[in-house]
Design a protein around this motif. Structure first.
Motif, short mmCIF file in Angstrom:
data_model
loop_
_atom_site.label_atom_id
_atom_site.label_comp_id
_atom_site.label_asym_id
_atom_site.label_seq_id
_atom_site.Cartn_x
_atom_site.Cartn_y
_atom_site.Cartn_z
N ASN A 93 -0.91 -4.29 4.41
CA ASN A 93 -1.94 -5.03 5.16
C ASN A 93 -2.89 -5.78 4.24
OD1 ASN A 93 -0.82 -3.92 7.50
ND2 ASN A 93 -2.18 -2.16 7.42
N ALA B 137 -14.85 -0.68 4.52
CA ALA B 137 -13.43 -0.31 4.43
C ALA B 137 -13.11 0.97 5.21
CB ALA B 137 -13.03 -0.13 2.97
N ARG B 138 -14.12 1.62 5.74
CA ARG B 138 -13.91 2.89 6.44
C ARG B 138 -13.43 2.69 7.86
NH1 ARG B 138 -19.74 4.80 4.67
NH2 ARG B 138 -19.40 4.80 2.43
N GLY B 139 -12.72 3.70 8.37
CA GLY B 139 -12.29 3.69 9.77
C GLY B 139 -11.10 2.79 10.06
N LYS B 140 -10.40 2.37 9.01
CA LYS B 140 -9.27 1.46 9.18
C LYS B 140 -7.96 2.04 8.66
CE LYS B 140 -12.45 -2.33 8.87
NZ LYS B 140 -12.99 -3.44 8.15
#
Length: 164
Positions: free
Chosen positions: A5, A96-99
């Protein structure tokens, strides 16, 4: 190197030291975990590239468009049994968190640990980092009543272990 990604996962390089130290310290401060006995005050936080030259260790850096998003590593911490390593310095920039990036970094780290021949992975953390703790639980890490080894991080009072 692996690209998922548009995110590049690669081994740490010397030029990464300053940015990674900044991400680690700002993350700890963000959650009120910037206290003595943690990596916030650990000199190795400023020298991760050098630290991860140790045999049996690796540090993965996540990067997108040339910007470091965070990282995670495996390290044979002092005092751990020979078949046990530690998942260390797992921190991400807030954006960048939670992905799923943390999961990807942990997966890569555990894959390295297993391939290297480790049988267990240890973690030290703090209640202030609740989200991280819940992620570790999902990976099958189980709580311990006391620390393993001698990391010097007396500010950490949550200890977990996963059998590979």
């Amino acid at each position: 190197m692996q690209i998922e990604n548009d995110i590049l996962i690669r081994k740490i390089e010397l030029k990464d030291n300053n940015m990674l130290a900044s991400i680690i310290r700002s993350s700890l401060a963000e959650f009120g975990a910037n206290k003595p006995g943690t990596v916030f005050f650990d000199n190795t936080t400023d020298h991760l590239y050098e630290m991860f030259q140790e045999p049996g260790s690796i540090y993965f850096v996540a990067e997108k468009d040339g910007k470091i998003l965070g990282g995670a590593g495996i390290y044979p911490s002092t005092g751990l049994p020979a078949d046990t390593c530690e998942l260390v310095k797992m921190y991400l920039q807030p954006a960048a968190r939670g992905k799923g990036l943390g999961k990807l970094l942990i997966d890569k780290s555990l894959e390295f640990a297993k391939h290297y021949g480790y049988l267990q992975v240890y973690i030290e953390t703090m209640p202030e980092l609740r989200k991280a703790v819940s992620v570790y639980e999902k990976f099958g890490f189980e709580y311990l009543n006391a620390p393993l080894g001698n990391t010097g991080h007396f500010g950490c009072d949550v200890w977990m272990l996963k059998k590979l």
